[in-house]
Design a protein around this motif. Structure first.
Motif, PDB file in Angstrom:
ATOM      1  N   TYR A  71     -13.377  24.885 -74.449  1.00 47.90           N
ATOM      2  CA  TYR A  71     -14.576  25.720 -74.374  1.00 47.90           C
ATOM      3  C   TYR A  71     -15.029  26.255 -75.726  1.00 47.90           C
ATOM      4  CZ  TYR A  71     -10.789  29.216 -73.924  1.00 47.90           C
ATOM      5  OH  TYR A  71      -9.649  29.957 -74.108  1.00 47.90           O
ATOM      6  N   PHE A 114     -12.883  26.704 -64.450  1.00 48.28           N
ATOM      7  CA  PHE A 114     -14.263  27.066 -64.759  1.00 48.28           C
ATOM      8  C   PHE A 114     -15.096  27.049 -63.482  1.00 48.28           C
ATOM      9  CE2 PHE A 114     -12.386  24.878 -68.347  1.00 48.28           C
ATOM     10  CZ  PHE A 114     -12.727  25.657 -69.450  1.00 48.28           C
ATOM     11  N   ARG A 121     -14.729  31.997 -66.256  1.00 52.23           N
ATOM     12  CA  ARG A 121     -13.588  31.228 -66.744  1.00 52.23           C
ATOM     13  C   ARG A 121     -12.314  31.995 -66.445  1.00 52.23           C
ATOM     14  NH1 ARG A 121     -14.400  31.020 -72.285  1.00 52.23           N
ATOM     15  NH2 ARG A 121     -12.815  32.585 -72.734  1.00 52.23           N
TER      16      ARG A 121
END
Length: 267
Positions: A71, A114, A121
């Motif tokens: 991410y 996610f 998250r």
């Protein structure tokens, strides 16, 4: 110390990726697995009610080295210093994840989940003894899903890796294909030196393959990049200079490699 001054709008990133052919999802997840020290990778795909469920699982002893890579856009990666690794942008997972309704990564270093629709998250306590598992649920048409399945058959499996493909419960092993011819050539590649990405010329092995279903591709170590106007498919065994979306090769590079291939098949 944190030095991030930008924020990413996931909805905007999702819009930018939504028009791309969905087979790039398989490409990015498989490429990440193949860049690790693996002996086997399994791709599971099924389609239900307008959604594709895709899982890519590997047996890397190290697993996902840093879960924040999943991410964090454009983070530095060890792959940039190795021309035998396909990755360098550290962008592919994000392109996949932003299209997913839900996604999950479980590896030796932990897990993360996610929920893209909720913008959430979650760190998971689960871990694997070895390898990584990446699971995504993505809305797509049946036509897009079929293209993802077809894409898998265009992969050139490395000799030392076993790739298993399971589509809607039907399992098969992708077969290694002997090259029509192999030769060495000096070609431009990309590498990080002195903390900068540079184009350098290095000698590499190139495999020539006969067309598959009358279509030719240029490959980066077994991963199809794009179709080419050539009588053969060309598999370069080092990083190929690519666009950020990994679907275009510079025309000058293609002209050079066409010349090298022509020298090998002129007879």
């Amino acid at each position: 110390m944190k030095n991030n001054i930008f924020e990413v709008d996931v909805k905007g990133l999702r819009q930018l990726q939504s028009g791309k052919p969905k087979w790039f999802i398989v490409r990015e997840l498989l490429q990440n697995a193949m860049d690790e020290d693996i002996t086997q990778c399994t791709i599971y795909m099924r389609y239900e009610y307008g959604k594709a469920y895709v899982t890519v699982e590997d047996d890397s002893p190290i697993g996902f080295r840093d879960l924040t890579d999943a991410y964090t856009l454009f983070k530095d990666t060890y792959k940039r210093t190795d021309v035998k690794k396909r990755g360098r942008f550290n962008f592919g997972e994000k392109q996949v994840l932003c299209l997913a309704d839900n996604a999950r990564i479980i590896s030796t270093t932990g897990g993360v989940e996610f929920d893209i629709l909720k913008g959430k998250r979650t760190t998971l306590r689960k871990k694997r003894e070895k390898g990584s598992e990446i699971y995504v649920i993505i809305k797509m048409s049946k036509e897009d899903y079929n293209e993802c399945c077809t894409y898998c058959n265009d992969i050139l499996v490395p000799k030392d890796i076993r790739i298993i493909l399971s589509i809607d419960g039907n399992e098969q092993q992708l077969i290694y294909k002997n090259p029509h011819k192999t030769f060495s050539a000096k070609l431009i590649t990309e590498i990080k030196e002195d903390d900068k990405m540079k184009n350098v010329t290095r000698e590499t092995e190139v495999n020539i393959h006969l067309k598959n279903n009358n279509i030719s591709y240029i490959y980066e170590m077994g991963i199809p990049i794009c179709e080419i106007d050539c009588n053969y498919s060309i598999d370069v065994q080092q990083k190929v200079p690519l666009s950020n979306d990994r679907d275009k090769v510079d025309s000058k590079y293609l002209k050079t490699i066409y010349g090298e291939v022509l020298n090998q098949v002129i007879d």
